[in-house]
Design a protein around this motif. Structure first.
Motif, PDB file in Angstrom:
ATOM      1  N   GLN A  78      52.069  97.754  72.835  1.00 23.74           N
ATOM      2  CA  GLN A  78      50.797  97.692  73.544  1.00 23.74           C
ATOM      3  C   GLN A  78      50.552  99.019  74.251  1.00 23.74           C
ATOM      4  O   GLN A  78      51.270  99.368  75.178  1.00 23.74           O
ATOM      5  CB  GLN A  78      50.803  96.556  74.563  1.00 23.74           C
ATOM      6  N   LEU A  79      49.554  99.745  73.783  1.00 25.46           N
ATOM      7  CA  LEU A  79      49.179 101.012  74.411  1.00 25.46           C
ATOM      8  C   LEU A  79      48.138 100.750  75.486  1.00 25.46           C
ATOM      9  O   LEU A  79      47.247  99.920  75.298  1.00 25.46           O
ATOM     10  CB  LEU A  79      48.590 101.969  73.374  1.00 25.46           C
ATOM     11  N   SER A  80      48.232 101.472  76.579  1.00 22.75           N
ATOM     12  CA  SER A  80      47.168 101.364  77.585  1.00 22.75           C
ATOM     13  C   SER A  80      45.966 102.165  77.077  1.00 22.75           C
ATOM     14  O   SER A  80      46.109 103.126  76.310  1.00 22.75           O
ATOM     15  CB  SER A  80      47.635 101.906  78.933  1.00 22.75           C
ATOM     16  N   VAL A  81      44.801 101.749  77.510  1.00 22.94           N
ATOM     17  CA  VAL A  81      43.578 102.467  77.136  1.00 22.94           C
ATOM     18  C   VAL A  81      43.674 103.911  77.612  1.00 22.94           C
ATOM     19  O   VAL A  81      43.349 104.845  76.881  1.00 22.94           O
ATOM     20  CB  VAL A  81      42.336 101.760  77.720  1.00 22.94           C
ATOM     21  N   ARG A  82      44.164 104.087  78.813  1.00 17.88           N
ATOM     22  CA  ARG A  82      44.299 105.429  79.384  1.00 17.88           C
ATOM     23  C   ARG A  82      45.199 106.314  78.514  1.00 17.88           C
ATOM     24  O   ARG A  82      44.836 107.439  78.179  1.00 17.88           O
ATOM     25  CB  ARG A  82      44.867 105.332  80.801  1.00 17.88           C
ATOM     26  N   ASP A  83      46.388 105.794  78.163  1.00 18.21           N
ATOM     27  CA  ASP A  83      47.315 106.570  77.338  1.00 18.21           C
ATOM     28  C   ASP A  83      46.705 106.901  75.979  1.00 18.21           C
ATOM     29  O   ASP A  83      46.852 108.013  75.477  1.00 18.21           O
ATOM     30  CB  ASP A  83      48.640 105.827  77.144  1.00 18.21           C
ATOM     31  N   PHE A  84      46.018 105.926  75.386  1.00 18.73           N
ATOM     32  CA  PHE A  84      45.386 106.150  74.085  1.00 18.73           C
ATOM     33  C   PHE A  84      44.370 107.279  74.169  1.00 18.73           C
ATOM     34  O   PHE A  84      44.371 108.197  73.352  1.00 18.73           O
ATOM     35  CB  PHE A  84      44.722 104.866  73.582  1.00 18.73           C
ATOM     36  N   TYR A  85      43.495 107.230  75.163  1.00 19.56           N
ATOM     37  CA  TYR A  85      42.460 108.255  75.294  1.00 19.56           C
ATOM     38  C   TYR A  85      43.044 109.624  75.618  1.00 19.56           C
ATOM     39  O   TYR A  85      42.522 110.645  75.166  1.00 19.56           O
ATOM     40  CB  TYR A  85      41.422 107.871  76.335  1.00 19.56           C
ATOM     41  N   LEU A  86      44.103 109.660  76.396  1.00 25.28           N
ATOM     42  CA  LEU A  86      44.738 110.945  76.704  1.00 25.28           C
ATOM     43  C   LEU A  86      45.473 111.513  75.491  1.00 25.28           C
ATOM     44  O   LEU A  86      45.569 112.728  75.344  1.00 25.28           O
ATOM     45  CB  LEU A  86      45.701 110.796  77.884  1.00 25.28           C
ATOM     46  N   ALA A  87      45.978 110.652  74.636  1.00 24.91           N
ATOM     47  CA  ALA A  87      46.698 111.115  73.440  1.00 24.91           C
ATOM     48  C   ALA A  87      45.740 111.833  72.495  1.00 24.91           C
ATOM     49  O   ALA A  87      46.044 112.913  71.992  1.00 24.91           O
ATOM     50  CB  ALA A  87      47.373 109.940  72.743  1.00 24.91           C
TER      51      ALA A  87
END
Length: 104
Positions: A78-87
């Protein structure tokens, strides 16, 4: 506060074992290719490379959530939305998936 990917159901690559050849220090090349293909499906089957930027491709919140949900289903992470967008790129998202797999 630092967030990290959470393992839902740990799973290896498609055949159950992670590949040894790494595209980057944190993700196998096959995983980067799988993530690129996943993104391509959500961007109308257009070609997506490992370093393509989510936002430059036209990514929005709905597309991001759909990809995050598919990652959770396919990889048990489960990826956080924040981590996904920063990646922002398939390579870095694959690294997050790999990090989530190794946290058990």
């Amino acid at each position: 506060m630092e967030s990290s990917p959470k393992v839902i159901n740990q799973r290896g690559g498609q055949n159950g074992t992670p590949e040894k050849e790494a595209a980057s220090p944190g993700a196998p090349a096959s995983l980067v290719e799988e993530v690129s293909a996943l993104w391509a499906k959500h961007f109308g089957d257009r070609e997506v490379g490992p370093e393509d930027d989510f936002f430059v491709l036209g990514g929005n919140s709905l597309t991001g959530i759909k990809i995050i949900e598919q990652v959770a289903k396919d990889y048990g992470v489960q990826l956080s939305v924040r981590d996904f967008y920063l990646a922002q790129t398939p390579t870095r998202v694959a690294e997050l998936i790999e990090q989530g797999r190794t946290r058990t």
